[in-house]
Design a protein around this motif. Structure first.
Motif, PDB file in Angstrom:
ATOM      1  N   ASP A 392       0.875  -1.238   0.053  1.00 10.00           N
ATOM      2  CA  ASP A 392      -0.191   0.074   0.047  1.00 10.00           C
ATOM      3  C   ASP A 392       0.937   1.193  -0.018  1.00 10.00           C
ATOM      4  N   ALA A 393       1.870   1.160   0.818  1.00 12.34           N
ATOM      5  CA  ALA A 393       2.851   2.293   0.842  1.00 12.34           C
ATOM      6  C   ALA A 393       3.441   2.828  -0.659  1.00 12.34           C
ATOM      7  N   ARG A 394       3.816   1.547  -1.327  1.00 12.37           N
ATOM      8  CA  ARG A 394       4.781   1.803  -2.562  1.00 12.37           C
ATOM      9  C   ARG A 394       3.707   2.328  -3.754  1.00 12.37           C
ATOM     10  N   SER A 395       2.371   1.545  -3.581  1.00 13.06           N
ATOM     11  CA  SER A 395       1.521   1.788  -4.547  1.00 13.06           C
ATOM     12  C   SER A 395       1.011   3.488  -4.477  1.00 13.06           C
ATOM     13  N   THR A 396       0.935   3.941  -3.064  1.00 16.01           N
ATOM     14  CA  THR A 396       0.320   5.531  -2.641  1.00 16.01           C
ATOM     15  C   THR A 396       1.434   6.111  -3.321  1.00 16.01           C
ATOM     16  N   PHE A 397       2.478   5.941  -3.106  1.00 17.07           N
ATOM     17  CA  PHE A 397       3.383   6.897  -3.661  1.00 17.07           C
ATOM     18  C   PHE A 397       3.228   7.028  -5.058  1.00 17.07           C
ATOM     19  N   THR A 398       3.420   5.866  -6.047  1.00 18.27           N
ATOM     20  CA  THR A 398       3.142   5.871  -7.262  1.00 18.27           C
ATOM     21  C   THR A 398       1.925   6.579  -7.774  1.00 18.27           C
ATOM     22  N   ILE A 399       0.837   6.450  -7.124  1.00 22.68           N
ATOM     23  CA  ILE A 399      -0.458   7.128  -7.289  1.00 22.68           C
ATOM     24  C   ILE A 399      -0.453   8.544  -7.307  1.00 22.68           C
ATOM     25  N   ASP A 416       5.076  14.172   1.016  1.00 22.98           N
ATOM     26  CA  ASP A 416       4.509  13.558   2.238  1.00 22.98           C
ATOM     27  C   ASP A 416       4.457  11.951   1.839  1.00 22.98           C
ATOM     28  N   ALA A 417       3.883  11.798   0.611  1.00 22.36           N
ATOM     29  CA  ALA A 417       3.804  10.198  -0.009  1.00 22.36           C
ATOM     30  C   ALA A 417       5.115   9.369   0.008  1.00 22.36           C
ATOM     31  N   ALA A 418       6.132  10.430  -0.434  1.00 25.12           N
ATOM     32  CA  ALA A 418       7.659   9.575  -0.581  1.00 25.12           C
ATOM     33  C   ALA A 418       8.026   9.274   0.907  1.00 25.12           C
ATOM     34  N   ARG A 419       8.070  10.507   1.702  1.00 19.83           N
ATOM     35  CA  ARG A 419       8.231  10.194   3.164  1.00 19.83           C
ATOM     36  C   ARG A 419       7.636   8.770   3.697  1.00 19.83           C
ATOM     37  N   THR A 420       6.421   8.836   3.497  1.00 17.16           N
ATOM     38  CA  THR A 420       5.482   7.825   4.290  1.00 17.16           C
ATOM     39  C   THR A 420       6.020   6.370   3.487  1.00 17.16           C
ATOM     40  N   SER A 421       6.298   6.206   2.319  1.00 20.33           N
ATOM     41  CA  SER A 421       6.700   5.193   1.520  1.00 20.33           C
ATOM     42  C   SER A 421       8.104   4.476   2.216  1.00 20.33           C
ATOM     43  N   ARG A 422       8.857   5.661   2.329  1.00 21.60           N
ATOM     44  CA  ARG A 422      10.193   5.304   2.924  1.00 21.60           C
ATOM     45  C   ARG A 422      10.456   4.575   4.088  1.00 21.60           C
ATOM     46  N   THR A 423       9.572   5.579   4.898  1.00 22.68           N
ATOM     47  CA  THR A 423       9.302   5.204   6.383  1.00 22.68           C
ATOM     48  C   THR A 423       8.814   3.726   6.470  1.00 22.68           C
ATOM     49  N   ILE A 424       7.900   3.531   5.871  1.00 25.00           N
ATOM     50  CA  ILE A 424       7.323   1.852   5.840  1.00 25.00           C
ATOM     51  C   ILE A 424       8.260   0.869   5.255  1.00 25.00           C
ATOM     52  N   GLN A 425       8.710   1.326   4.246  1.00 27.56           N
ATOM     53  CA  GLN A 425       9.802   0.436   3.664  1.00 27.56           C
ATOM     54  C   GLN A 425      10.953   0.132   4.662  1.00 27.56           C
ATOM     55  N   GLN A 426      11.739   1.354   5.360  1.00 28.53           N
ATOM     56  CA  GLN A 426      12.610   1.137   6.124  1.00 28.53           C
ATOM     57  C   GLN A 426      12.146   0.412   7.359  1.00 28.53           C
TER      58      GLN A 426
END
Length: 452
Positions: A392-399, A416-426
């Motif tokens: 979900d975090a990856r797809s949200t950033f792409t969307i 904000d989407a980039a930071r969220t995706s990065r945080t979730i993946q880390q």
């Protein structure tokens, strides 16, 4: 005289010719240097016998099993522990030995009533042997045998503890690689966004502040790349030190940090740990050794016997030239010292060994329980990420990125989407490593690997 002049003139011409030839060679060599391009200089150097190839560090490719095998072969702490085993075996050899016999040679003479050494001397030869009673030698052998078992178990325990260390260090390198890959992916992605928006800014489609924000985000991701590289180098250095590899070695780890679900039986794990843990084996062997020492201390209440046999020859000028056989028996009288202090010390040693065993058993039970609970919690977290949060975090950033390109989202939404995706993946990488760390901890607490 004319001959000398012709000789000097000939020598001068030869020297002039040699100088001219050397000059031509030097100019030609300089011409080659000046006209050879930088990239082609290596070929020119090779053509005249010089090697300019850079030093290539050796590459060491290891999966986790190969790293463990290399660790068991080369780790210095394990080599030191092996020396302790050999030392205890030496004590076991000493325990089997019998006391050495004692040989005595003496000369007896009388100097009264005018006697001298030659008239009344007697040569005495005697051999004495100590015989240990009450099973002292057997108890000593028994104690040394348990001592060897205890040291061998200590070595196995060192392998257990250091094995956990090597596995943990191996996976720390894998974590650093995953973090680096994530940071490089984010940096490259925002670098492409920066290139596109630089063109859009020049055409007046976006404000300068939006371009600055994107540029700052690229710098932030670049700093994360540098931090991940530094973290990876530190982790590799620790792993090389454990494996006793040269700092010039380039490590390539082939085991992937994938999720492997395990669902162990807690009751079975506890019973297995109490049975096979090397430190418990060592404490049990130490207790048996102290009990053998107590039996030995009590056996010392029985005195040992010394038996001697010999022969005495009187000198040739004696009255009858007498020759005598000698047989004696020596037994200490245990009137005062019956090894009371040694028995008390041995009894305290047994009590201390029993307390050490009880403490180790309690520690093992708690270690297994804590490691098991930590594994369950970390497993629950990893499976929560894999259930859809990570995707979900990856797809949200792409969307959001596509919406921003079409003008349907602001730059703040994109950041904000980039930071969220990065945080979730880390966080997922951290959770995956924590799960693997807790699995290794549980295996170390039990004393064996846990199958899926």
């Amino acid at each position: 005289m004319h001959n000398d002049m012709r000789h000097d003139e000939t020598g001068f011409r030869l020297r002039s010719a040699a100088v001219a030839w050397s000059t031509r060679i030097g100019l030609a060599f300089l011409l080659v240097i000046c006209t050879t391009p930088v990239g082609g200089w290596g070929h020119a150097a090779d053509s005249i016998g010089l090697s300019t190839s850079p030093f290539v560090p050796p590459v060491v490719r290891l999966n986790l099993s190969e790293a463990m095998a290399l660790f068991l072969k080369q780790n210095l702490d394990l080599l030191i522990a092996k020396y302790g085993i050999e030392s205890s075996k030496g004590q076991q050899i000493t325990a089997r030995l019998f006391p050495n016999p004692v040989a005595q040679i003496g000369n007896v003479a009388s100097f009264t009533q005018g006697n001298t050494l030659s008239k009344s001397g007697a040569l005495t030869m005697q051999v004495q042997q100590l015989f240990e009673l009450a099973g002292k030698r057997g108890y000593r052998i028994e104690s040394a045998g348990f001592g060897v078992q205890s040291v061998e178990a200590d070595f196995e325990d060192a392998v257990r503890q250091l094995g956990f260390t090597i596995k943990d260090a191996y996976y720390r390198v894998l974590v650093a690689q995953r973090r680096l890959a994530l940071a490089e992916e984010n940096r490259d992605r925002f670098a492409r966004i920066l290139d596109v928006n630089t063109i859009r800014f020049k055409k007046g489609y976006i404000a300068e502040v939006d371009l600055i924000r994107i540029r700052l985000q690229v710098v932030d991701f670049q700093s994360q790349v540098i931090e991940s590289i530094q973290e990876g180098e530190t982790a590799r250095a620790e792993l090389r030190q454990l494996l006793r590899l040269s700092p010039a070695s380039k490590l390539e780890l082939t085991t992937e940090m994938d999720y492997r679900r395990v669902d162990p039986d807690m009751g079975k794990l506890r019973s297995v740990a109490l049975e096979i843990r090397p430190d418990i084996k060592s404490r049990r062997a130490a207790l048996l050794q102290r009990e053998a020492d107590l039996k030995l201390a009590k056996a010392f209440r029985v005195p040992d016997v010394t038996i001697g046999a010999g022969y005495s020859i009187q000198g040739p000028q004696g009255p009858d030239n007498q020759q005598m056989a000698i047989l004696n028996l020596g037994v200490p009288l245990p009137l005062f010292n019956r090894n009371q202090g040694g028995i008390v010390q041995a009894e305290v040693g047994v009590q201390s060994a029993q307390a050490a065993l009880d403490r180790t058993v309690n520690q093992v039970e708690n270690q297994v329980d804590v490691a098991y609970q930590n594994l369950l919690q970390s497993r629950r977290l990893v499976e929560a990420y894999l259930a859809g949060v990570l995707e979900d975090a990856r797809s949200t950033f792409t969307i959001v990125e596509r919406a921003y390109e079409r003008g349907g989202a602001t730059i703040l939404d994109l950041l904000d989407a980039a930071r969220t995706s990065r945080t979730i993946q880390q966080n997922f990488i951290e959770a995956l490593f924590s799960y693997q760390h807790n699995l290794f901890q549980l295996e170390s607490s039990v004393g064996q690997e846990i199958a899926s």
